[in-house]
Design an enzyme around this catalytic site. Structure first.
Site, PDB file in Angstrom:
ATOM      1  N   HIS A   1       0.860  -1.186   0.000  1.00 45.04           N
ATOM      2  CA  HIS A   1       0.000   0.000   0.000  1.00 45.04           C
ATOM      3  C   HIS A   1       0.888   1.225   0.000  1.00 45.04           C
ATOM      4  O   HIS A   1       1.925   1.237   0.651  1.00 45.04           O
ATOM      5  CB  HIS A   1      -0.920   0.012   1.230  1.00 45.04           C
ATOM      6  CG  HIS A   1      -2.043   0.987   1.093  1.00 45.04           C
ATOM      7  ND1 HIS A   1      -1.897   2.328   1.350  1.00 45.04           N
ATOM      8  CD2 HIS A   1      -3.316   0.805   0.690  1.00 45.04           C
ATOM      9  CE1 HIS A   1      -3.044   2.928   1.113  1.00 45.04           C
ATOM     10  NE2 HIS A   1      -3.920   2.035   0.717  1.00 45.04           N
TER      11      HIS A   1
ATOM     12  N   ASP B   1      -7.933  -5.118  -0.067  1.00 41.32           N
ATOM     13  CA  ASP B   1      -8.449  -5.740  -1.290  1.00 41.32           C
ATOM     14  C   ASP B   1      -8.206  -7.236  -1.328  1.00 41.32           C
ATOM     15  O   ASP B   1      -8.954  -7.978  -1.963  1.00 41.32           O
ATOM     16  CB  ASP B   1      -7.796  -5.099  -2.516  1.00 41.32           C
ATOM     17  CG  ASP B   1      -8.279  -3.685  -2.709  1.00 41.32           C
ATOM     18  OD1 ASP B   1      -9.456  -3.438  -2.416  1.00 41.32           O
ATOM     19  OD2 ASP B   1      -7.489  -2.833  -3.130  1.00 41.32           O
TER      20      ASP B   1
HETATM   21  N1  ACO Z   1       4.364  -7.441  -5.162  1.00 43.11           N
HETATM   22  C1  ACO Z   1       5.717  -7.474  -5.247  1.00 43.11           C
HETATM   23  N2  ACO Z   1       6.516  -6.421  -5.028  1.00 43.11           N
HETATM   24  C2  ACO Z   1       5.939  -5.257  -4.704  1.00 43.11           C
HETATM   25  C3  ACO Z   1       4.534  -5.132  -4.573  1.00 43.11           C
HETATM   26  C4  ACO Z   1       3.744  -6.279  -4.818  1.00 43.11           C
HETATM   27  N3  ACO Z   1       2.423  -6.226  -4.718  1.00 43.11           N
HETATM   28  N4  ACO Z   1       4.225  -3.863  -4.234  1.00 43.11           N
HETATM   29  C5  ACO Z   1       5.391  -3.211  -4.138  1.00 43.11           C
HETATM   30  N5  ACO Z   1       6.429  -4.039  -4.418  1.00 43.11           N
HETATM   31  C6  ACO Z   1       7.861  -3.735  -4.347  1.00 43.11           C
HETATM   32  C7  ACO Z   1       8.301  -2.868  -5.510  1.00 43.11           C
HETATM   33  O1  ACO Z   1       8.726  -3.672  -6.611  1.00 43.11           O
HETATM   34  C8  ACO Z   1       9.423  -2.100  -4.879  1.00 43.11           C
HETATM   35  O2  ACO Z   1      10.545  -2.971  -4.783  1.00 43.11           O
HETATM   36  P1  ACO Z   1      12.053  -2.381  -4.930  1.00 43.11           P
HETATM   37  O3  ACO Z   1      12.225  -1.435  -3.780  1.00 43.11           O
HETATM   38  O4  ACO Z   1      12.922  -3.581  -4.854  1.00 43.11           O
HETATM   39  O5  ACO Z   1      12.103  -1.697  -6.268  1.00 43.11           O
HETATM   40  C9  ACO Z   1       8.947  -1.848  -3.458  1.00 43.11           C
HETATM   41  O6  ACO Z   1       8.055  -2.940  -3.183  1.00 43.11           O
HETATM   42  C10 ACO Z   1       8.213  -0.529  -3.270  1.00 43.11           C
HETATM   43  O7  ACO Z   1       7.201  -0.452  -4.266  1.00 43.11           O
HETATM   44  P2  ACO Z   1       6.561   0.906  -4.788  1.00 43.11           P
HETATM   45  O8  ACO Z   1       5.968   0.682  -6.138  1.00 43.11           O
HETATM   46  O9  ACO Z   1       7.533   2.024  -4.621  1.00 43.11           O
HETATM   47  O10 ACO Z   1       5.413   1.115  -3.738  1.00 43.11           O
HETATM   48  P3  ACO Z   1       4.224   2.114  -3.881  1.00 43.11           P
HETATM   49  O11 ACO Z   1       3.946   2.608  -2.517  1.00 43.11           O
HETATM   50  O12 ACO Z   1       4.451   3.139  -4.927  1.00 43.11           O
HETATM   51  O13 ACO Z   1       3.055   1.179  -4.437  1.00 43.11           O
HETATM   52  C11 ACO Z   1       1.106  -0.123  -4.586  1.00 43.11           C
HETATM   53  C12 ACO Z   1       1.924   0.814  -3.715  1.00 43.11           C
HETATM   54  C13 ACO Z   1       0.760   0.562  -5.938  1.00 43.11           C
HETATM   55  C14 ACO Z   1      -0.209  -0.412  -3.870  1.00 43.11           C
HETATM   56  C15 ACO Z   1       1.908  -1.415  -4.823  1.00 43.11           C
HETATM   57  O14 ACO Z   1       2.252  -2.011  -3.598  1.00 43.11           O
HETATM   58  C16 ACO Z   1       1.168  -2.420  -5.714  1.00 43.11           C
HETATM   59  O15 ACO Z   1       1.225  -2.305  -6.943  1.00 43.11           O
HETATM   60  N6  ACO Z   1       0.446  -3.407  -5.096  1.00 43.11           N
HETATM   61  C17 ACO Z   1      -0.336  -4.351  -5.831  1.00 43.11           C
HETATM   62  C18 ACO Z   1      -1.651  -3.729  -6.244  1.00 43.11           C
HETATM   63  C19 ACO Z   1      -2.602  -3.544  -5.076  1.00 43.11           C
HETATM   64  O16 ACO Z   1      -2.832  -4.452  -4.291  1.00 43.11           O
HETATM   65  N7  ACO Z   1      -3.218  -2.343  -5.010  1.00 43.11           N
HETATM   66  C20 ACO Z   1      -4.210  -2.031  -3.983  1.00 43.11           C
HETATM   67  C21 ACO Z   1      -3.834  -0.839  -3.220  1.00 43.11           C
HETATM   68  S1  ACO Z   1      -4.960  -0.653  -1.883  1.00 43.11           S
HETATM   69  C22 ACO Z   1      -6.318   0.145  -2.480  1.00 43.11           C
HETATM   70  O17 ACO Z   1      -6.371   0.691  -3.537  1.00 43.11           O
HETATM   71  C23 ACO Z   1      -7.530   0.090  -1.582  1.00 43.11           C
END
Ligand code: ACO
Length: 403
Positions: free
Chosen positions: A279, A337
């Site tokens: 998140h 979610d």
């Molecule tokens: N699976 C694997 N790796 C992940 C995931 C994931 N779901 N989410 C983040 N990471 C990793 C990234 O690759 C990154 O790794 P790195 O540091 O080695 O490059 C690190 O974790 C940080 O990720 P960011 O993209 O910078 O995190 P951000 O805060 O921007 O993204 C987000 C948050 C968009 C929710 C992301 O975690 C994601 O895409 N999750 C999956 C989709 C999801 O479940 N969305 C629902 C959000 S909740 C809602 O809307 C109610």
């Protein structure tokens, strides 16, 4: 030659913050989040207490009016909402213009946007009475619009709202009743849906709410703004995650394949993410996820679904991700979610409707935020800046200038 980049740099204080990681766009007194501590408050009340002691109508009142309702206030408010739950028959005919297999979110973007073509009587956004009227219409009509999108999809006749039912019960009735049989709602299921609605009602300046505010900042009407919010919510990184999460579980298919998908998520070349994990704001367990996890167990127990293949797979995935260094070090916890998708599946709601139900729940938050913004005499049109990276100013080629 004038370097436009230099001009930008010279035009006063300028911050570059892609994804708005550190930029507040507004003041708000509606919702507070502390992502590190895992705290979520609506108007100061912890989400845990609201989930335990209130229903969705209490929460709608709270988000819009700032306080929880007294019994008479609640009954008046509930009545005012129910007064608007029907759709204009001309709007009902809109549905036949969509393909049967259209995604419910696509239908909702269209139908909600079209509400502004029907309610000219309340489009003066500077009038608080008009604002309230539009808020009531949106909150009341969203369940009807959402359920109709589903009925149209599966080729069944529309079921009209019944105002003696609660908000959640009425939605289940419109989704699952058929002309020959009225849907008998199980109280555990009604409570689970009500909780989904409460937990998704607002979440401060997330992408869709910011979209609603940005659209509204130009003075656009609330129906058009909420339609923009629905479009934004649809994306898999936002509201579409619960649908994407269920599809991911289907794709994994069996506990024996979890490791393969965990490895894919860790592999930076693959660009694959485990849906339902992580998140932007919560770097601790999302408090809504904890509550939804509870509801998930309650519903699966009630319905005797604990041995369901996908549910077992989800629990195993949750366990592995919570123990794996990759997920721990990045603070990637299962989010709301992850569990809400499983609950909705158990409730018999098809995957394609998950995000639509999220939109139905979030409408009150969008409307409350929009209303807060337009009631502020100092609000400004939103106009982000950019860092220009294109060519510097240049003359068009001679071959063009001689044409
Ligand atoms: N699976 C694997 N790796 C992940 C995931 C994931 N779901 N989410 C983040 N990471 C990793 C990234 O690759 C990154 O790794 P790195 O540091 O080695 O490059 C690190 O974790 C940080 O990720 P960011 O993209 O910078 O995190 P951000 O805060 O921007 O993204 C987000 C948050 C968009 C929710 C992301 O975690 C994601 O895409 N999750 C999956 C989709 C999801 O479940 N969305 C629902 C959000 S909740 C809602 O809307 C109610």
């Amino acid at each position: 030659v004038i370097d436009i980049r230099k001009l930008h740099a010279q035009s006063g204080l300028f911050t570059y913050d892609p994804g708005f990681l550190s930029t507040a766009s507004n003041n708000s007194s509606i919702t507070f989040i502390d992502g590190d501590e895992g705290i979520l408050l609506y108007r100061g009340y912890p989400i845990e207490q609201l989930a335990l002691h209130c229903d969705f109508i209490d929460v709608c009142y709270l988000l819009l009016q700032g306080e929880l309702p007294m019994p008479e206030q609640k009954s008046e408010f509930d009545h005012a909402i129910k007064n608007h739950s029907m759709l204009h028959e001309q709007l009902v005919r809109f549905y036949s213009g969509f393909r049967r297999d259209a995604h419910p979110m696509a239908v909702m973007v269209g139908v909600v946007g079209a509400l502004s073509a029907f309610y000219h009587d309340a489009l003066n956004i500077s009038d608080p009475v008009h604002r309230e009227q539009s808020a009531f219409r949106l909150i009341a009509k969203l369940p009807t619009i959402t359920a109709m999108a589903y009925k149209y999809n599966i080729g069944q006749p529309f079921v009209y709202p019944q105002n003696h039912l609660s908000y959640a019960e009425n939605f289940l009735h419109m989704m699952f009743s058929v002309p020959t049989e009225k849907y008998e709602a199980n109280p555990v299921i009604v409570r689970a849906l009500d909780r989904i609605l409460i937990l998704h009602a607002d979440h401060e300046q997330n992408a869709s709410t910011s979209t609603v505010r940005l659209a509204g900042s130009s003075g656009a009407n609330p129906f058009a703004c909420v339609s923009a919010g629905i479009s934004c919510l649809w994306g898999p990184a936002h509201g579409g995650a619960n649908e994407a999460c269920l599809r991911m579980l289907e794709e994994i298919g069996d506990v024996s394949r979890i490791d393969e998908f965990i490895q894919r998520a860790k592999n930076k070349e693959d660009n694959y993410r485990l849906m339902g994990f992580g998140h932007r704001v919560y770097k601790n367990m999302d408090p809504r996820a904890k509550l939804m996890r509870e509801t998930c167990h309650e519903v699966l127990n009630e319905l005797g679904l604990h041995n369901d293949r996908l549910f077992k797979l989800a629990l195993q995935l949750e366990k592995i991700a919570l123990e794996d260094d990759y997920f721990i070090s990045r603070k990637l916890y299962p989010n709301v979610d992850f569990y809400s998708g499983i609950v909705q599946r158990a409730l018999g709601i098809p995957t394609s409707m998950f995000t639509a139900i999220f939109a139905m729940a979030r409408t009150v938050g969008w409307v409350a935020q929009w209303s807060e913004m337009v009631s502020d005499p100092d609000y400004k049109i939103g106009r982000p800046r950019q860092l220009y990276t294109g060519p510097v100013m240049r003359d068009i080629p001679i071959s063009f200038s001689q044409k």
